[in-house]
Design an enzyme around this catalytic site. Structure first.
Site, short mmCIF file in Angstrom:
data_model
loop_
_atom_site.label_atom_id
_atom_site.label_comp_id
_atom_site.label_asym_id
_atom_site.label_seq_id
_atom_site.Cartn_x
_atom_site.Cartn_y
_atom_site.Cartn_z
N ARG A 15 0.81 -1.22 0.00
CA ARG A 15 0.00 0.00 0.00
C ARG A 15 0.84 1.27 0.00
O ARG A 15 0.32 2.36 -0.19
CB ARG A 15 -0.95 -0.01 1.21
N THR A 77 3.18 -13.30 9.80
CA THR A 77 3.98 -12.88 10.96
C THR A 77 4.46 -14.09 11.78
O THR A 77 5.56 -14.06 12.34
CB THR A 77 3.17 -11.93 11.85
N ASP A 101 7.05 -1.53 11.13
CA ASP A 101 6.27 -0.43 10.55
C ASP A 101 5.53 0.36 11.63
O ASP A 101 4.60 1.09 11.33
CB ASP A 101 5.29 -0.96 9.50
N ASN A 226 0.95 1.89 7.02
CA ASN A 226 0.72 1.03 5.86
C ASN A 226 0.65 1.83 4.56
O ASN A 226 0.73 1.25 3.49
CB ASN A 226 -0.57 0.23 6.05
N ARG A 331 29.15 23.66 2.71
CA ARG A 331 29.22 22.25 2.31
C ARG A 331 30.23 21.49 3.17
O ARG A 331 30.91 22.09 4.00
CB ARG A 331 29.55 22.19 0.82
N ASN A 375 39.76 39.73 5.58
CA ASN A 375 38.53 40.19 4.94
C ASN A 375 38.57 39.76 3.47
O ASN A 375 39.51 40.06 2.75
CB ASN A 375 38.41 41.71 5.02
N SER A 403 37.60 43.20 -3.71
CA SER A 403 36.39 42.65 -4.33
C SER A 403 36.72 42.07 -5.70
O SER A 403 37.61 42.55 -6.39
CB SER A 403 35.34 43.75 -4.50
N ALA A 421 41.22 45.08 -6.06
CA ALA A 421 39.94 44.63 -6.60
C ALA A 421 40.10 44.23 -8.06
O ALA A 421 40.92 44.79 -8.79
CB ALA A 421 38.90 45.73 -6.46
#
Ligand code: UD1
Ligand code: CA
Length: 457
Positions: A15, A77, A101, A226, A331, A375, A403, A421
């Site tokens: 099911r 069972t 279950d 189920n 990550r 930084n 940057s 930068a």
């Protein structure tokens, strides 16, 4: 002498309509069967054996510490228990049988069942529940004296038996020796043509052996999953149970229905979890940390007082007082030291960021070692991959990365050095130096004015 547990987990679960065996479906990141095995262990069972069959290899991999026996064909069972007979040949005393279950079963309930059987010296103690709607469950049939006479499956029930609201939860504590002595007497003479474990109860009662029972206080605890609908129901119950435990231990959640926490997560007091937060796996969160809204943190450590806003953390470590996000992606191997920062739209992997260092905006930092008080300017990228191999970038203490710097690894930026930068830095920079890599700016005087008087509209 400790009890033994047998977890029945060989069924397919048609099911569920799934390629995955039923008991492998997860609730808050943990497979159902693993909850059941753990509940047995926490109840004090010193040996847990799992019966696998459908998708056996998948299921066995989910309970690596557990002994498993195979039931190649699922004949019921009772048959599942027969398959475990050899493995359990030396088991004596209490043998708890659980369904893979039914993930909501609590250790306290299993312990109470063991105690009830041992106190009564019974052949079996049944865990029963009163269900407002007993449809689908086996019914507990009692004599006028109240003594249990047997269990009748839904499909084998008479009209009157169908009306019984006391049901079999599928959790039992047997006297192991008595169970195995009588097991061969099971037959398949029933509506489903299966060996029903539930038939043991009438066999015992007929012989005058004692049958004890414990009725569970909260029938939700024995919910058997189920279908996917019941999987979602069970997940909701588990979510509430876990969240309540943490709130009672001093964790704030403004909307606990919108916070999902796995069973192995550890939270210190006074941390605050905002809506749409998922904390999964072996995550540990320190005192006073604030996580969310919209955060997914898996197998990670978040230190005291750290802030994680709208971010994803996988196998990452965030030091005390550090800030992450909004919308950062940390990550595996991202390690942020105390009071450091991974800001907006920053991705970091396999990198240590030293104390007080900042990567505030729009950067990719991979395979790097960043010292203290560094930084890293907006838009900086460690070019760590040459298409074949990964290379490391080292940025020493106090360096300043301008940057939009491309740091082409392997590369070391010395302590206190500065990169201008928009530079593509391909060579090591000595401590204290400025590295600038840019074509010179040209200026055309009066150009803009001339263009306008050229008749541009
Ligand atoms: C079973 C009980 C029922 C009880 C209900 C509670 C029987 C005959 N009936 O019915 O009285 O009310 O649980 O949820 O026991 N399994 C095997 N091998 C098999 C068959 C099943 O390992 O050959 C495992 C399944 O994977 C599952 C558990 O046993 O984990 C229960 O099986 P299931 O088919 O779901 O039994 P129910 O019909 O729910
Ligand atoms: Ca079931």
């Amino acid at each position: 002498m400790g009890a033994t547990a047998l977890v029945l987990a060989a069924g397919e679960g048609t099911r569920m309509k799934s390629a995955l065996p039923k008991v492998a479906h997860r609730i808050l990141g943990v497979p159902m069967v693993a909850y059941v095995v753990r509940a047995a262990e926490e109840a004090g069972c010193d040996r847990v054996v799992t019966v696998t069959g459908h998708g056996a290899e998948t299921v066995e991999a989910l309970v690596p510490a557990c002994e498993c026996v195979r039931q190649d064909r699922q004949l019921g069972t009772g048959h599942a228990v027969m398959c475990a007979r050899e493995a359990l040949a030396d088991a004596t005393g209490s043998l708890v049988v659980l369904s893979g279950d039914s993930p909501l079963i609590r250790p306290e309930t299993i312990a109470a069942l063991i105690e009830a059987r041992e106190r009564a010296g019974a052949a079996v103690a049944l865990l029963t529940a009163r269900m407002p709607d007993p449809t689908g469950y086996g019914r507990i049939v009692r004599a006028d004296t109240g003594a249990v006479e047997g269990i009748v499956e839904q499909k084998d029930c008479t009209r009157e038996q169908c009306a019984i609201d006391e049901v079999n939860t599928g959790t039992y504590c047997f006297d192991a020796a008595v169970l195995f002595e009588h097991l061969d007497r099971l037959d398949t003479d029933n509506a489903q043509g299966e060996f029903y474990l539930t038939d043991m109860v009438a066999l015992f009662a007929d012989e005058g052996l004692a049958v004890a029972s414990v009725t569970v206080g909260d029938p939700l605890e024995t919910l058997g999953v189920n279908s996917r609908v019941q999987l979602a129901e069970a997940a909701r119950v588990m979510q509430r149970r876990i969240n309540e435990r943490h709130m009672l231990a001093g964790v704030t959640m403004v909307d606990p229905d919108l916070v999902w926490i796995g069973p192995d997560v550890e939270l210190a007091r006074d941390c605050e979890l905002l809506p749409m937060t998922f904390l999964l796996g072996r995550t540990v969160v320190g005192e006073g940390a604030v996580i969310g809204p919209s955060a997914r943190v898996t197998d990670s450590v978040v230190g005291d007082g750290a802030v994680v806003d709208s971010s994803i953390l996988l196998e990452a470590e965030v030091g005390p007082g550090a800030t992450v996000g909004p919308v950062a992606y940390l990550r595996p191997g991202a390690v942020l030291a105390a009071r450091s920062k991974a800001g907006a739209c920053v991705e970091i992997k396999n990198t240590t960021v030293g104390e007080g260092s900042k990567v505030p905006h729009l950067s990719y930092i991979g395979d790097a070692t960043i010292g203290e008080h560094v930084n890293v300017g907006a838009g900086t990228i460690t070019c760590n991959y040459d298409g074949v191999r990964k290379h490391r970038t080292v940025i020493e203490d106090g360096a300043f990365i301008g940057s939009d710097t491309m740091l082409v690894a392997p590369l070391t930026i010395g302590a206190g050095a500065v990169t201008a930068a928009a530079s593509a830095i391909t060579k090591d920079v000595a401590p204290g130096s400025l590295a600038i890599e840019r074509s010179e700016q040209r200026e055309v005087t009066g150009w803009a004015e001339r263009r306008r008087s050229d008749g541009a509209p």
